[in-house]
Design an enzyme around this catalytic site. Sequence first.
Site, mmCIF file in Angstrom:
data_model
loop_
_atom_site.group_PDB
_atom_site.id
_atom_site.type_symbol
_atom_site.label_atom_id
_atom_site.label_comp_id
_atom_site.label_asym_id
_atom_site.label_seq_id
_atom_site.Cartn_x
_atom_site.Cartn_y
_atom_site.Cartn_z
ATOM 1 N N TYR A 1 0.841 -1.409 0.046
ATOM 2 C CA TYR A 1 -0.106 0.074 0.147
ATOM 3 C C TYR A 1 0.968 1.313 -0.060
ATOM 4 O O TYR A 1 1.853 1.248 0.892
ATOM 5 C CB TYR A 1 -0.963 0.068 1.139
ATOM 6 C CG TYR A 1 -1.752 1.426 1.537
ATOM 7 C CD1 TYR A 1 -2.928 1.425 0.586
ATOM 8 C CD2 TYR A 1 -1.486 2.159 2.369
ATOM 9 C CE1 TYR A 1 -3.612 2.476 0.569
ATOM 10 C CE2 TYR A 1 -2.459 3.205 2.558
ATOM 11 C CZ TYR A 1 -3.276 3.661 1.555
ATOM 12 O OH TYR A 1 -4.109 4.680 1.883
ATOM 13 N N ASP B 1 9.334 2.892 0.003
ATOM 14 C CA ASP B 1 8.199 3.327 0.591
ATOM 15 C C ASP B 1 8.223 3.189 2.061
ATOM 16 O O ASP B 1 8.050 1.878 2.547
ATOM 17 C CB ASP B 1 6.913 3.040 -0.059
ATOM 18 C CG ASP B 1 5.925 3.983 0.806
ATOM 19 O OD1 ASP B 1 5.830 4.429 1.633
ATOM 20 O OD2 ASP B 1 4.450 3.608 0.255
ATOM 21 N N LYS C 1 4.239 8.982 8.809
ATOM 22 C CA LYS C 1 4.018 8.363 10.149
ATOM 23 C C LYS C 1 4.781 8.929 11.398
ATOM 24 O O LYS C 1 4.600 10.105 11.670
ATOM 25 C CB LYS C 1 3.815 6.895 9.799
ATOM 26 C CG LYS C 1 2.584 6.522 9.067
ATOM 27 C CD LYS C 1 2.152 5.145 9.188
ATOM 28 C CE LYS C 1 0.812 5.025 8.484
ATOM 29 N NZ LYS C 1 0.939 4.437 7.011
HETATM 30 C C1 LIG Z 1 0.286 4.997 5.732
HETATM 31 C C2 LIG Z 1 1.275 4.641 4.442
HETATM 32 C C3 LIG Z 1 1.008 5.459 3.273
HETATM 33 C C4 LIG Z 1 0.099 6.762 3.359
HETATM 34 O O1 LIG Z 1 0.384 7.489 4.272
HETATM 35 P P1 LIG Z 1 -0.914 8.619 4.640
HETATM 36 O O2 LIG Z 1 -0.250 9.630 5.754
HETATM 37 O O3 LIG Z 1 -1.840 7.814 5.042
HETATM 38 O O4 LIG Z 1 -1.215 9.124 3.451
HETATM 39 C C5 LIG Z 1 1.877 5.356 2.341
HETATM 40 N N1 LIG Z 1 2.815 4.062 2.434
HETATM 41 C C6 LIG Z 1 2.761 3.481 3.386
HETATM 42 C C7 LIG Z 1 3.998 2.147 3.219
HETATM 43 C C8 LIG Z 1 1.978 3.842 4.446
HETATM 44 O O5 LIG Z 1 1.927 2.720 5.370
#
Ligand SMILES: *Cc1c(COP(=O)(O)O)cnc(C)c1O
Length: 427
Positions: free
Chosen positions: A144, A239, A267
Amino acid sequence: MDHSRSNALFETAKQFFPGGVNSPVRAFKSVGGNPLFMERGKGSKVWDADGNQYIDYCCSWGPLILGHANDKVLDLVDKTMRKGTSFGAPTELENQLAALILSNNPFIKKLRFVSSGTEAVMSAIRLARGFTKRNKILKFEGCYHGHVDALLVKAGSGLVTFGNSSSAGVPESVSAETITVPLNNKGAVVEAFTHFGDQIACVIIEPVPANNGLLLQSKEFLEFLRAICTQHKSLLIFDEVISGFRLGFTGAAGHFNIAPDIITYGKIIGGGFPVGAYGASEDIMNCVSPMGPVYQAGTLSGNPVAMAAGIAQLSECLKPGFYEGLEKNTTYLVHGIQNVNTFPLLKIFSLGSIFWLAFTNKENISQSEDIDPNSMTYFKTLYHALLEEGIYMGPSGYEVGFVSEAHSQNDLDQTISAFKNALKKLA
Ligand SMILES: *Cc1c(COP(=O)(O)O)cnc(C)c1O
């Protein structure tokens, strides 16, 4: 446990927001029942609107590595916001947070702050395309990357597939530029590069996929991705919105000692406030406006309050033994649950301070297709039993749990006995 006030608030919220929530997984759809409305948090604990207390392993889906309402974070936020909350002009706090990150991370030389993980990924993709002057991107089924149009694409049938949007509203012309392959499958990646090698701007992966269960990848597979990207002049994007500052200060790049071309963060980096970032070499970052042709901007980017929270939180993470302590506590918790586990299908996969409750016969799960959707009925039962025992987790069996610095030995022991009781309901 009384949930009447949460239930009433949810009824009202449904009049205001689609599904009563401002982010879908909060709605409890996959575990059934209504979401709990939270009233406050401190350390490892949260209290819902009915006053019930829980030990929290959701931790706002990962950002709260120091737990809730950490005093050091609050003090710096408080001091900062009294001087103004946003200027739309640079502040020294941006330099301070950047210096804290860059001087402790050999994998990136420059970065840009944004306001969410999604925004970081969206910008990183644009940067990769602008830098390579190529359009296609390769992603993995089961990773994701936020709600970026080009990444809301799921695998079709077949090893290497294109263009099946996983959301309405994403044009086919957008998803047609995204190639999707299974995780942990070199053959599929080779096949994609054989057909489209000179068109692939970037390969994007969660090096520790933690949004669809915890689909641990081998170092060898990630090294293979590094090599094939280099060979085809495609950029490798890690990511690290979850794994960054979680697996260690240098995230998965440091954990595996693999240098991607671009890293995205979110995060933890914002200490519970909306912050994201993307970083790379000077060469790549200098393509971003106003230096280069890749446009990217943000009214609240690098705003002082969020920067202050990030500085306070990451400063704690840098203290000697911080990550060792988290990992030790997580291992204690995982082993403790395993020791009281009476349900043969329950397995706990974990890395660092991330853990995932899976219901499976398999020894390892490294691809999303290895997750049996039917196993989610077990999670559902366990989830509600754990709530009754005072344990709060993300309300989906596809989500992982997080241990924070605030989780004490006592919390962990309480959690283990809560599992012991809750697991009886599964038998
Ligand atoms: C949470 C997450 C996102 C998206 O971040 P948001 O702050 O919710 O937009 C993208 N990539 C990864 C791996 C994530 O865990």
